[in-house]
Design an enzyme around this catalytic site. Structure first.
Site, mmCIF file in Angstrom:
data_model
loop_
_atom_site.group_PDB
_atom_site.id
_atom_site.type_symbol
_atom_site.label_atom_id
_atom_site.label_comp_id
_atom_site.label_asym_id
_atom_site.label_seq_id
_atom_site.Cartn_x
_atom_site.Cartn_y
_atom_site.Cartn_z
ATOM 1 N N ASP A 37 15.123 16.595 -18.346
ATOM 2 C CA ASP A 37 14.670 15.847 -17.173
ATOM 3 C C ASP A 37 13.685 16.671 -16.342
ATOM 4 O O ASP A 37 13.739 17.903 -16.348
ATOM 5 C CB ASP A 37 15.897 15.460 -16.320
ATOM 6 N N GLY A 40 8.202 14.228 -15.227
ATOM 7 C CA GLY A 40 7.320 13.510 -14.309
ATOM 8 C C GLY A 40 7.018 14.333 -13.060
ATOM 9 O O GLY A 40 5.861 14.460 -12.632
ATOM 10 N N HIS A 54 5.494 14.704 -20.191
ATOM 11 C CA HIS A 54 6.234 14.410 -21.429
ATOM 12 C C HIS A 54 5.649 15.205 -22.590
ATOM 13 O O HIS A 54 6.370 15.739 -23.426
ATOM 14 C CB HIS A 54 6.174 12.910 -21.744
ATOM 15 N N ASN A 85 15.809 3.880 -19.855
ATOM 16 C CA ASN A 85 14.372 4.160 -19.684
ATOM 17 C C ASN A 85 13.470 2.946 -19.948
ATOM 18 O O ASN A 85 12.279 2.980 -19.620
ATOM 19 C CB ASN A 85 13.917 5.319 -20.578
ATOM 20 N N ILE A 204 25.290 12.625 -15.587
ATOM 21 C CA ILE A 204 25.297 12.509 -17.050
ATOM 22 C C ILE A 204 24.421 11.366 -17.542
ATOM 23 O O ILE A 204 23.911 11.401 -18.673
ATOM 24 C CB ILE A 204 26.764 12.381 -17.549
HETATM 25 C C1 IPE Z 1 12.510 13.067 -18.530
HETATM 26 O O1 IPE Z 1 11.642 13.312 -17.492
HETATM 27 C C2 IPE Z 1 11.824 12.506 -19.743
HETATM 28 C C3 IPE Z 1 12.282 11.175 -20.178
HETATM 29 C C4 IPE Z 1 13.202 10.459 -19.607
HETATM 30 C C5 IPE Z 1 11.646 10.629 -21.356
HETATM 31 P P1 IPE Z 1 11.376 12.221 -16.389
HETATM 32 O O2 IPE Z 1 10.279 11.327 -16.847
HETATM 33 O O3 IPE Z 1 12.650 11.511 -16.035
HETATM 34 O O4 IPE Z 1 10.861 13.094 -15.181
HETATM 35 P P2 IPE Z 1 11.207 12.935 -13.633
HETATM 36 O O5 IPE Z 1 12.702 12.883 -13.507
HETATM 37 O O6 IPE Z 1 10.570 11.661 -13.186
HETATM 38 O O7 IPE Z 1 10.617 14.135 -13.002
HETATM 39 MG MG MG Z 2 14.098 11.816 -14.596
#
Ligand code: IPE
Ligand code: MG
Length: 252
Positions: A37, A40, A54, A85, A204
């Protein structure tokens, strides 16, 4: 940047060495699972698109996988895409699948050098056909390898449990721990000893709900693209310092 890294290593050298030394002779967990995680937020801090995060989330994978398999870990699970997601913008979802496809494609091209099998835990029927096909192919090609990398894809822990219950009921068997175990997406995989979540959240999020029964949990604020081998070793050292009791009394 080079100077900065050099200074950082100099300043942190002792603590890095301490971590390595202190736990040198303790075993690695047999199965490590990752909730990756923070991609982003990492990208946002650099004023980049989320998908850049990513993409950069894949850079430390090889060193972590290599280190694990060299030190006794047999199974690794990566939470690549959660059923939850699907709520994200279609463009981002598309990019995540594209990035995964590209990584798997490289693996497929170098399959002779791949020393682990790939298993998908989750659903393949809703991901792009191209991705489904290549994942089915690499699963087949790597099926006899000794070590295992599990890709949790379009995965939901609750759905996995519901699916298992339905299948057991359809077969008119009893619902027991053993029958449940035998109806999970992937079979004959020991439960994770250690689950690592990066990115600061302490939850989790529908990951391995059945399997996490006795898992040790490790949370770090470090964003996934920054989670390198040094960060990973810290997680391992933390795990190795814990006493696992499985409901028994303390040995101390
Ligand atoms: C995790 O990073 C990657 C996936 C769920 C594919 P995020 O995309 O959730 O990143 P943040 O939490 O927004 O920073
Ligand atoms: Mg995230």
């Amino acid at each position: 940047l080079y100077k900065k890294i050099k200074r950082w290593i100099k300043e942190n050298k002792q603590s890095i060495m301490d971590i390595f030394e202190k736990h040198r002779n303790k075993p690695y967990p047999k199965h490590v699972a990752f909730i990756m995680d923070g991609n982003g937020r990492w990208a946002k801090e650099l004023e980049q698109e989320r998908s850049y995060g990513h993409m950069m989330g894949a850079v430390h994978l090889v060193e972590i996988i290599t280190d694990c398999f060299r030190n006794g870990t047999q199974f690794l699970t990566f939470f690549v895409f959660a059923e939850q997601n699907w709520k994200r913008p279609p463009e981002e979802i598309k990019r995540i699948f594209e990035i995964l496809y590209k990584k798997i494609k490289i693996l497929d091209m170098e399959i002779d050098y791949c020393n682990f099998r790939i298993l998908v835990q989750g659903r393949l029927d809703r991901v792009p056909k191209k991705l489904r096909t290549i994942l089915e192919r690499v699963q087949e090609k790597t099926k006899d390898k000794e070590k295992t990398v599990i890709i949790a894809l379009d995965y939901s822990g609750r759905q996995e449990i519901i699916r298992a219950c339905k299948r057991i009921m359809a077969s008119k068997s009893d619902i027991t721990q053993d029958t449940m175990q035998n109806h999970m997406y992937v079979k004959n995989i020991p439960d994770p000893d250690l689950i690592i979540r990066t990115g600061g959240e302490k939850r989790i999020s529908d990951f391995l709900l059945w399997q996490l029964c006795n898992s040790e949990l490790y949370f770090t604020d470090v964003y996934w693209p920054d989670f390198d081998i040094v960060e990973f070793k810290k997680a391992i050292a933390d795990y190795q310092s814990r006493e696992r009791r499985y409901g028994n009394i303390s040995r101390c």
